[in-house]
Design an enzyme around this catalytic site. Sequence first.
Site, mmCIF file in Angstrom:
data_model
loop_
_atom_site.group_PDB
_atom_site.id
_atom_site.type_symbol
_atom_site.label_atom_id
_atom_site.label_comp_id
_atom_site.label_asym_id
_atom_site.label_seq_id
_atom_site.Cartn_x
_atom_site.Cartn_y
_atom_site.Cartn_z
ATOM 1 N N GLU A 253 2.764 -18.035 14.671
ATOM 2 C CA GLU A 253 4.190 -18.295 14.903
ATOM 3 C C GLU A 253 4.602 -17.641 16.208
ATOM 4 O O GLU A 253 4.477 -16.425 16.370
ATOM 5 C CB GLU A 253 5.013 -17.728 13.753
ATOM 6 C CG GLU A 253 6.518 -17.778 13.959
ATOM 7 C CD GLU A 253 7.271 -16.978 12.914
ATOM 8 O OE1 GLU A 253 8.330 -16.404 13.262
ATOM 9 O OE2 GLU A 253 6.804 -16.894 11.762
ATOM 10 N N ARG B 139 12.048 -15.541 21.283
ATOM 11 C CA ARG B 139 12.823 -14.382 21.717
ATOM 12 C C ARG B 139 12.683 -14.101 23.205
ATOM 13 O O ARG B 139 13.375 -13.228 23.729
ATOM 14 C CB ARG B 139 12.372 -13.133 20.952
ATOM 15 C CG ARG B 139 12.582 -13.183 19.452
ATOM 16 C CD ARG B 139 12.059 -11.931 18.811
ATOM 17 N NE ARG B 139 12.101 -11.981 17.362
ATOM 18 C CZ ARG B 139 11.570 -11.072 16.560
ATOM 19 N NH1 ARG B 139 10.954 -10.023 17.087
ATOM 20 N NH2 ARG B 139 11.646 -11.195 15.251
ATOM 21 N N LYS C 60 11.326 -17.964 3.745
ATOM 22 C CA LYS C 60 10.855 -16.712 4.326
ATOM 23 C C LYS C 60 11.702 -15.568 3.750
ATOM 24 O O LYS C 60 12.928 -15.602 3.840
ATOM 25 C CB LYS C 60 11.014 -16.785 5.846
ATOM 26 C CG LYS C 60 10.853 -15.481 6.601
ATOM 27 C CD LYS C 60 11.074 -15.737 8.087
ATOM 28 C CE LYS C 60 11.096 -14.456 8.890
ATOM 29 N NZ LYS C 60 11.239 -14.719 10.343
#
Length: 214
Positions: A47, A51, A134
């Site tokens: 993943e 950011r 999640k």
Amino acid sequence: MAGPVTGADLAGVLAGARLLPVLTVPSTATAGPLADALAAGGARCAEVTFRTPGAERVLKTMAAHGGLAVGAGTVLTPEQAERAVAAGARFVVSPGFDEDVVARCRELGVPVVPGIATATELMRALKAGLDTVKLFPAESLGGLRALRALAAPFPGVRFVPTGGIDASRMAGYLAEPAVLAVGGSWMAPVAHLDKGDYAEIRRLTADAVERSTT
């Protein structure tokens, strides 16, 4: 509009892998060597968090390597989801639950894993047609105790706990029947990426993969 994208779809993308390296990559120059190191260590998926300014290019480079099923993390808006999928993301992960992000991912036909921290958020995800979420931030929420408490009233839900999990805690989560996979950043910390220490990233990944299969 396309139908629900379920945990079975995500499990297919992960190809049985129960370990999800979560990557914050500071430089696009590290993307190729990082993909090689993760794949050499036995990782099958990763993943890439949105950011950093170059996250889209990093994702595209890593996805093109072919050795990993690469997804996009920290996706906050439908527009980010669109960019991620255009760059090659095979799944999308969000830190929280957002109906618009989920709807856009459904239209794009990619599995989406929204973050939840409460039973109310989990019920909203279920109402949206999802069955995999999640748990974030897992350790700050109470770790395994929190996961078990949420899983008990929702037996059909699969969890991908992320947040504060390291090699020493991974096995405990993977032992839980409700856990599909565990996400963590300890396999490729930013300090190792800054130094270009891909051998250590490969070693950490191999160790984690071995632990995840025993």
